[in-house]
Design a protein around this motif. Sequence first.
Motif, PDB file in Angstrom:
ATOM      1  N   THR A 105     -61.581  28.078-113.239  1.00  0.00           N
ATOM      2  CA  THR A 105     -61.986  27.288-112.072  1.00  0.00           C
ATOM      3  C   THR A 105     -61.653  25.813-112.246  1.00  0.00           C
ATOM      4  O   THR A 105     -61.061  25.186-111.359  1.00  0.00           O
ATOM      5  CB  THR A 105     -63.513  27.443-111.846  1.00  0.00           C
ATOM      6  N   THR A 106     -62.027  25.259-113.398  1.00  0.00           N
ATOM      7  CA  THR A 106     -61.770  23.828-113.602  1.00  0.00           C
ATOM      8  C   THR A 106     -60.268  23.570-113.650  1.00  0.00           C
ATOM      9  O   THR A 106     -59.783  22.591-113.085  1.00  0.00           O
ATOM     10  CB  THR A 106     -62.476  23.350-114.892  1.00  0.00           C
ATOM     11  N   THR A 107     -59.525  24.481-114.279  1.00  0.00           N
ATOM     12  CA  THR A 107     -58.062  24.345-114.305  1.00  0.00           C
ATOM     13  C   THR A 107     -57.519  24.268-112.880  1.00  0.00           C
ATOM     14  O   THR A 107     -56.696  23.407-112.559  1.00  0.00           O
ATOM     15  CB  THR A 107     -57.439  25.549-115.054  1.00  0.00           C
TER      16      THR A 107
ATOM     17  N   LEU B 122     -69.231  18.771-110.222  1.00  0.00           N
ATOM     18  CA  LEU B 122     -70.630  18.967-109.805  1.00  0.00           C
ATOM     19  C   LEU B 122     -71.415  19.874-110.755  1.00  0.00           C
ATOM     20  O   LEU B 122     -72.385  20.510-110.335  1.00  0.00           O
ATOM     21  CB  LEU B 122     -70.686  19.486-108.369  1.00  0.00           C
ATOM     22  N   HIS B 123     -70.997  19.939-111.990  1.00  0.00           N
ATOM     23  CA  HIS B 123     -71.837  20.591-113.009  1.00  0.00           C
ATOM     24  C   HIS B 123     -72.878  19.554-113.416  1.00  0.00           C
ATOM     25  O   HIS B 123     -72.521  18.479-113.897  1.00  0.00           O
ATOM     26  CB  HIS B 123     -71.006  21.002-114.224  1.00  0.00           C
ATOM     27  N   LEU B 124     -74.133  19.872-113.222  1.00  0.00           N
ATOM     28  CA  LEU B 124     -75.158  18.872-113.509  1.00  0.00           C
ATOM     29  C   LEU B 124     -75.362  18.727-115.016  1.00  0.00           C
ATOM     30  O   LEU B 124     -76.089  17.855-115.478  1.00  0.00           O
ATOM     31  CB  LEU B 124     -76.455  19.203-112.774  1.00  0.00           C
TER      32      LEU B 124
ATOM     33  N   GLY C 191     -70.221  19.787-117.685  1.00  0.00           N
ATOM     34  CA  GLY C 191     -68.940  19.933-116.983  1.00  0.00           C
ATOM     35  C   GLY C 191     -67.829  19.369-117.855  1.00  0.00           C
ATOM     36  O   GLY C 191     -68.067  18.463-118.658  1.00  0.00           O
ATOM     37  N   ASP C 192     -66.609  19.926-117.705  1.00  0.00           N
ATOM     38  CA  ASP C 192     -65.556  19.464-118.618  1.00  0.00           C
ATOM     39  C   ASP C 192     -64.310  18.953-117.912  1.00  0.00           C
ATOM     40  O   ASP C 192     -63.253  18.823-118.520  1.00  0.00           O
ATOM     41  CB  ASP C 192     -65.209  20.564-119.630  1.00  0.00           C
ATOM     42  N   ALA C 193     -64.416  18.603-116.633  1.00  0.00           N
ATOM     43  CA  ALA C 193     -63.231  18.084-115.918  1.00  0.00           C
ATOM     44  C   ALA C 193     -62.691  16.820-116.581  1.00  0.00           C
ATOM     45  O   ALA C 193     -61.476  16.600-116.605  1.00  0.00           O
ATOM     46  CB  ALA C 193     -63.571  17.822-114.451  1.00  0.00           C
TER      47      ALA C 193
ATOM     48  N   LEU D 193     -64.150  19.630-105.313  1.00  0.00           N
ATOM     49  CA  LEU D 193     -65.404  19.828-106.046  1.00  0.00           C
ATOM     50  C   LEU D 193     -65.235  20.948-107.066  1.00  0.00           C
ATOM     51  O   LEU D 193     -64.789  22.042-106.716  1.00  0.00           O
ATOM     52  CB  LEU D 193     -66.533  20.217-105.083  1.00  0.00           C
ATOM     53  N   ASP D 194     -65.588  20.667-108.304  1.00  0.00           N
ATOM     54  CA  ASP D 194     -65.638  21.706-109.338  1.00  0.00           C
ATOM     55  C   ASP D 194     -67.115  22.105-109.453  1.00  0.00           C
ATOM     56  O   ASP D 194     -67.934  21.335-109.939  1.00  0.00           O
ATOM     57  CB  ASP D 194     -65.095  21.125-110.656  1.00  0.00           C
ATOM     58  N   LEU D 195     -67.432  23.309-108.956  1.00  0.00           N
ATOM     59  CA  LEU D 195     -68.850  23.680-108.807  1.00  0.00           C
ATOM     60  C   LEU D 195     -69.367  24.542-109.943  1.00  0.00           C
ATOM     61  O   LEU D 195     -68.614  25.248-110.612  1.00  0.00           O
ATOM     62  CB  LEU D 195     -69.049  24.478-107.511  1.00  0.00           C
TER      63      LEU D 195
HETATM   64 MG   LIG Z   1     -65.242  24.878-115.638  1.00  0.00          MG
END
Ligand SMILES: [Mg+2]
Length: 381
Positions: free
Chosen positions: A138-140, A162-164, A167-169, A242-244
């Motif tokens: 997903t993040t990719t 949006l990982h509270l 998150g690793d973006a 958004l990365d959820l």
């Molecule tokens: Mg991810």
Amino acid sequence: MNQSIALVGPGDRQVEQLLRGRGLTVISWMERDLAGRSQQVSAATDFVMIDLRDQPRLPAALEAFCRQHPAVPVLLLVSSLDPVLMLEAMRAGVKECLQYPFSAEELDTAVARIAVSRDTGPVGDVFAFLGAKGGVGTTTAAVNVATELSRLKAGTVLLVDLHLAYGDAAIYLAAEPKFSVADALENTHRLDAAFLQSLCVKTKAGPELLASPDRALGLLVDAGRVRALIDAAAHHYRYVVLDLCRTDPAVLDGLDPVKKILVIANQELATVRGASRMADTLNKRYGKDRVVLAVSRYDPNAGIGQEDIERVVGSKIRHLLPSDYRVALEALNTGRPLSLGNQTRLAGALKVLALELAELSNDARPRQGGRSIFGRLRGRS
Ligand SMILES: [Mg+2]
Ligand SMILES: Nc1ncnc2c1ncn2[C@@H]1O[C@H](COP(=O)(O)OP(=O)(O)O)[C@@H](O)[C@H]1O
């Protein structure tokens, strides 16, 4: 930015303190000031709060005030939500009602909503990426689509992780953010363009990034705050990605401003089942048209095929992102999105996905007219 609020009413120190406690500058007005301060209003007042708790009737000058000052939203403070008064207020041009007693969160949400309602400029497109399970890619997908969108040069692009937590973006973009979505979600009442931009980092790949926090949030996040953040981002950026996080109900319930929600599955049984449940919930909440199914790490020789997934999930797969572990991993380890590297099949598929979201064909020219963040700064911010 510090916002100023004109408080109309008998003067209640407790209410004033609550407003000041949220960073607002309070100016006291008498009811007659609604009619008499025309010249100073627009320059010095971000919005007006009318305290109607003692006398539940609208000031005579209210309708004219709303007409003369469309850029200064009016919020009512009431002791009960009387439907007749609410209807009258709406007709007069009131933007929001707040019932007393109110919490700091309720005040922030109301202020965030009227701040957005004041901003009548163009609204950017928001695309959300949601994995049916962790590790599906997903993040990719989110990072590379944001990168491709920024290459269109159609306006600024913001990626919001949006990982509270965890998150690793930022790692995927080799970014070192000082601030995060925690700062944005805690300050939804002051999310103007300048403040929002100050929380983001510009990445080498192109998009700006609002990163996931590496600290605990100072409050409980609700869907209203998530929506306020997405709304603000859409008002200041041409594209928002958004990365959820699939395990956060407040985030999943705050996606009303999102144009497309991509559900990312892969060819594992557990993930396909997860995707089916997820798509079902999202279809009901946001409508089938907005929910798009994609399969990542796709292997044509895998035991579970395209049609199996479509049958279980109950919708067509719109995008297949081929499996290419070496390229994906190298991009992650170097902090350079793979879409900036060699023309692999995976990079090609991610580009097609970005172009489809932007409603452009592969050879189309970028749509012009998206405004940069500076172009979108409002006069009074
Ligand atoms: Mg991810
Ligand atoms: N299309 C792909 N093919 C092969 N490996 C991939 C692909 N997309 C991502 N990966 C790899 O899978 C792992 C998890 O990817 P990531 O995007 O972080 O997934 P998620 O955000 O769903 O947890 C990473 O090692 C990444 O390099």
